[in-house]
Design an enzyme around this catalytic site. Structure first.
Site, PDB file in Angstrom:
ATOM      1  CG  ASN A  84      -2.705   5.596   3.078  1.00 56.58           C
ATOM      2  OD1 ASN A  84      -1.685   5.426   2.427  1.00 56.58           O
ATOM      3  ND2 ASN A  84      -2.691   5.777   4.395  1.00 56.58           N
TER       4      ASN A  84
ATOM      5  N   GLY B 150      -5.007  -0.580   1.763  1.00 50.72           N
ATOM      6  CA  GLY B 150      -4.895  -2.016   1.522  1.00 50.72           C
ATOM      7  C   GLY B 150      -6.225  -2.723   1.736  1.00 50.72           C
TER       8      GLY B 150
ATOM      9  NE  ARG C  93      -4.311   3.168   6.937  1.00 48.75           N
ATOM     10  CZ  ARG C  93      -3.461   2.625   6.068  1.00 48.75           C
ATOM     11  NH1 ARG C  93      -3.846   1.702   5.216  1.00 48.75           N
ATOM     12  NH2 ARG C  93      -2.205   3.067   6.019  1.00 48.75           N
TER      13      ARG C  93
ATOM     14  CD  GLU D 186       1.498   8.306   3.895  1.00 53.23           C
ATOM     15  OE1 GLU D 186       1.058   7.896   2.806  1.00 53.23           O
ATOM     16  OE2 GLU D 186       2.693   8.174   4.239  1.00 53.23           O
TER      17      GLU D 186
ATOM     18  CD  GLU E 242       2.182   1.108  -2.732  1.00 57.88           C
ATOM     19  OE1 GLU E 242       1.567   0.807  -1.695  1.00 57.88           O
ATOM     20  OE2 GLU E 242       2.114   2.235  -3.255  1.00 57.88           O
TER      21      GLU E 242
ATOM     22  CE1 TYR F  79       1.017  -4.179   2.375  1.00 56.71           C
ATOM     23  CE2 TYR F  79       3.121  -3.188   1.813  1.00 56.71           C
ATOM     24  CZ  TYR F  79       1.746  -3.114   1.888  1.00 56.71           C
ATOM     25  OH  TYR F  79       1.092  -1.985   1.501  1.00 56.71           O
TER      26      TYR F  79
END
Length: 314
Positions: free
Chosen positions: A277, A281, A260, A275, A19, A221
């Site tokens: 995070n 982002g 998040r 899940e 990433e 993305y």
């Protein structure tokens, strides 16, 4: 720290994970948005600048980690900063490592009464003979490397051949692979802000384009590949429950600062946690900044909030 002096911020970006490009894009947006009257910014690429960061540690007030995936979101960089005595935004070593490990996170969710889809951990032998998996789960199935982000190495299998191929691909990204029961429904995500006192942000619904079987790397993305609705058009009771789950997941995983949590709203109305995070982002149009804007914090204010939460660790 001396009052009236700018707060010296080390922005950690780049890195060596899959990433990297997402991280660099976020760093560019961060640099544009940070309040230069309040903060003095220095940038470090953790792929090449860790020695320089150590040399500069005494002159850094706080770090902002804008790294995703392995060696950024998994507790390793957090541990390095702890050794250097530099506070940073977000979760510490334990919380970062727990959230990054999708299997361990699901174990903890379930132990604490949070709803998750059934899953099994794969083995290399399942590539040739996945019958063991199919004794427990039914098609369609989701295959995931347990420590990757941005859906790298993830796939959906609707037959044996796709399952075998999906496990093989996932093992190219990680040494451990999860096979999870697919949940059909609407994908939503819920941000959380705070240290001791937590606030859940407005829900966002993510609708990938018709050509994407799920919210994969390209759907995340590629411009225009997905439609993101904030606030999500869901019943009030769903919104309340999703926020409760997001806050609970944050606490269960021992997180701090922000997170998040991604969920599926199944066709029968049930919610399932996918899940959490720990470094979402951070471009102005990323999911967490979108939700923060709806909450009343523009991108510059969100950055300031996260840095102030980091400095509370002192």
């Amino acid at each position: 720290m001396v009052k009236d002096k700018k707060i010296r911020v080390a922005l950690l970006a780049g890195g060596a994970s899959g990433e990297r490009e997402v991280s660099l894009a976020g760093a560019a947006g961060f640099e544009d948005a940070i309040d230069r009257d309040k903060y003095e910014l220095r940038r470090y690429d953790t792929k090449s600048d860790l020695g320089k960061l150590a040399e500069d540690a005494a002159d850094i007030d706080v770090a902002f980690i804008l790294l995703h995936g392995i060696h950024g979101e998994d507790g390793t960089v957090q541990g390095y900063l702890d050794l250097l005595g530099i506070p940073y935004q977000g979760s510490g070593v334990l919380g970062s490592a727990l959230a990054m490990d999708k299997n361990m996170a699901k174990v903890l969710y379930r132990l604490n009464g949070l709803p998750v889809a059934d899953w099994v951990m794969a083995s290399h032998g399942d590539i040739e003979n996945p019958g063991r998996i199919l004794e427990t789960l039914n098609f369609p199935l989701v295959i995931k490397p347990i420590r990757e982000g941005s859906s790298l190495g993830m796939s959906v299998a609707r037959n044996v051949e796709e399952l075998q191929r999906g496990i093989e691909i996932a093992y190219q990204h990680d040494s451990e692979v999860m096979v999870e029961q697919f949940v059909s429904g609407r994908e939503i995500t819920v941000g959380v802000l705070g240290n001791e006192k937590l606030s859940a942000l407005p829900l966002i619904e993510i609708i990938p384009g018709d050509e994407y079987p799920f919210f994969d790397y390209t759907a995340k993305y590629k411009k225009g590949a997905s439609n993101e609705i904030c606030p999500a058009d869901v019943k009030e009771e769903v919104s309340i429950l999703a926020k409760e789950y997001a806050v609970a997941a944050h606490r269960v995983l021992q997180l701090r600062g922000y997170s998040r949590t991604d969920m599926m709203l199944a066709s029968d109305g049930a919610l399932y946690i996918l899940e959490t995070n720990t470094i979402p982002g951070m471009t102005p149009t990323s999911l967490l900044p979108q939700a923060a804007k709806e909450f009343g914090l523009n991108f510059t204010e969100l950055i300031d909030t996260l840095l102030q939460l980091a400095l509370e660790k002192e």
